[in-house]
Design an enzyme around this catalytic site. Sequence first.
Site, mmCIF file in Angstrom:
data_model
loop_
_atom_site.group_PDB
_atom_site.id
_atom_site.type_symbol
_atom_site.label_atom_id
_atom_site.label_comp_id
_atom_site.label_asym_id
_atom_site.label_seq_id
_atom_site.Cartn_x
_atom_site.Cartn_y
_atom_site.Cartn_z
ATOM 1 N N VAL A 1 0.929 -1.206 0.028
ATOM 2 C CA VAL A 1 0.017 0.142 -0.133
ATOM 3 C C VAL A 1 0.895 1.376 -0.104
ATOM 4 O O VAL A 1 0.723 2.185 -0.845
ATOM 5 C CB VAL A 1 -0.916 -0.027 1.188
ATOM 6 C CG1 VAL A 1 -1.661 1.308 1.356
ATOM 7 C CG2 VAL A 1 -1.814 -1.285 1.069
ATOM 8 N N ASP B 1 4.983 -23.181 6.565
ATOM 9 C CA ASP B 1 5.702 -24.408 6.042
ATOM 10 C C ASP B 1 7.023 -24.274 5.503
ATOM 11 O O ASP B 1 7.678 -25.412 5.711
ATOM 12 C CB ASP B 1 4.648 -25.159 5.222
ATOM 13 C CG ASP B 1 3.574 -25.713 5.891
ATOM 14 O OD1 ASP B 1 3.218 -25.579 6.905
ATOM 15 O OD2 ASP B 1 2.552 -26.165 4.889
ATOM 16 N N ARG C 1 10.073 -36.750 32.235
ATOM 17 C CA ARG C 1 9.167 -37.149 31.417
ATOM 18 C C ARG C 1 9.572 -36.909 29.652
ATOM 19 O O ARG C 1 10.479 -36.228 29.666
ATOM 20 C CB ARG C 1 7.958 -36.186 31.601
ATOM 21 C CG ARG C 1 6.980 -36.787 32.696
ATOM 22 C CD ARG C 1 5.931 -35.461 32.895
ATOM 23 N NE ARG C 1 5.065 -36.016 34.044
ATOM 24 C CZ ARG C 1 4.319 -35.653 34.621
ATOM 25 N NH1 ARG C 1 4.079 -34.075 34.536
ATOM 26 N NH2 ARG C 1 3.456 -35.922 35.577
ATOM 27 N N ARG D 1 2.109 -30.381 6.673
ATOM 28 C CA ARG D 1 1.715 -31.466 5.967
ATOM 29 C C ARG D 1 2.608 -32.149 5.358
ATOM 30 O O ARG D 1 2.620 -33.491 5.159
ATOM 31 C CB ARG D 1 0.135 -31.314 5.417
ATOM 32 C CG ARG D 1 -0.822 -30.815 6.125
ATOM 33 C CD ARG D 1 -2.098 -30.335 5.398
ATOM 34 N NE ARG D 1 -1.819 -29.051 4.909
ATOM 35 C CZ ARG D 1 -2.680 -28.200 4.480
ATOM 36 N NH1 ARG D 1 -4.151 -28.605 4.530
ATOM 37 N NH2 ARG D 1 -2.575 -27.034 3.845
HETATM 38 O O1 F6P Z 1 -0.054 -24.644 5.034
HETATM 39 C C1 F6P Z 1 0.041 -23.752 6.387
HETATM 40 C C2 F6P Z 1 -0.675 -24.621 7.284
HETATM 41 O O2 F6P Z 1 -0.346 -23.903 8.521
HETATM 42 C C3 F6P Z 1 -0.202 -26.099 7.380
HETATM 43 O O3 F6P Z 1 1.055 -26.320 8.231
HETATM 44 C C4 F6P Z 1 -1.456 -26.757 8.090
HETATM 45 O O4 F6P Z 1 -1.460 -28.335 7.949
HETATM 46 C C5 F6P Z 1 -2.532 -26.147 7.455
HETATM 47 O O5 F6P Z 1 -2.102 -24.887 6.997
HETATM 48 C C6 F6P Z 1 -3.670 -25.863 8.446
HETATM 49 O O6 F6P Z 1 -4.559 -25.620 7.573
HETATM 50 P P1 F6P Z 1 -5.911 -24.713 8.247
HETATM 51 O O7 F6P Z 1 -5.863 -23.620 8.756
HETATM 52 O O8 F6P Z 1 -6.747 -24.664 6.927
HETATM 53 O O9 F6P Z 1 -6.495 -25.648 9.266
#
Ligand code: F6P
Length: 320
Positions: free
Chosen positions: A24, A127, A162, A171
Amino acid sequence: MRRIAVLTSGGDCSGMNPAIRAVVRTALAKGIDVVGIQRGYRGLIDRQYEMLHHQSVSNTLQRGGTFLQSARCKEMMSPAGQAIAVETLEGIGIEGLVVIGGDGSLRGAKALHERGIKTIGIPASIDNDIPFTDMSLGVDTALNNICYAVDCLKDTASSHDRTFVVETMGRGSGYLALTAAVACGAEFALIPEVEFDLDAICEILRRRFKDGRNNSLILVAEGAASAKEIADQIKDRIHFETRLMVLGHYQRGGSPTAFDRLLACRFGMTAVEALLAGESGKMIGLTKSEIQLTELDKVISEKTRPIDQMLVKLGEIMDR
Ligand code: F6P
């Protein structure tokens, strides 16, 4: 160029607000109007947007999330949805678009570029799985969030003999679990990119226990395994007192670190300058500390960002 638009799409992350602000303020300084599209591509489908002024981005630099809000928008994957998006953009006189988001969002940016909208992408995803950039926005803040949580857990783990199993996001990417394990001195990082052997892990845990090292930390990227299953298995196999923590969306929020703020400023300003220079269909990235542009075609066709083998080695040598 008289008017551009900016949107944040996909999973939010810290750093999106400062990136919007940089877009912006750079555009306004060059006499260009800026439209903020609300809820990512959903706002293009539902025609939800607002004019952004200097004041609109005041006091946003230090805020996590995205004040434009974000969404995962399935319609944008279809030619019909993309056509509506183009119609909306053309209807409000948009001559350039900045898309801030992860892999799916950059695919949408590429589709709009191919339909004639001048579009530049800014990588934003905790990620850190987007190729052609060493860091995406939000990664550093998420990593610091994890470190804070893991340091807290280490205190209590050591007070009670522990084993803690901590699940991080990711993911398809173990970046956060691996870097956090090295940064926090966790004994193991289970990540999707590297196979693991739970029997061998249990053996090491048992050996450590014999040596008087009675507490341990295992970081598990959500794409590698379920942290709960790992915790249950360790309990069943070697009868260690085990506790579980799934960090979940906590990792995505919070005030962006100075690194993320600076990166967002650099990415945002470069995105506007690239549009003004006539660029389109490209992503801004950080490579060896330099800001660079890469064709979205290349970014999207590259499978995954390889994991840094030095980090894998560091994890094995430093923490067991
Ligand atoms: O892609 C980013 C991320 O944070 C991943 O690490 C995670 O698996 C996913 O998004 C979670 O997605 P949502 O916020 O849609 O649950």
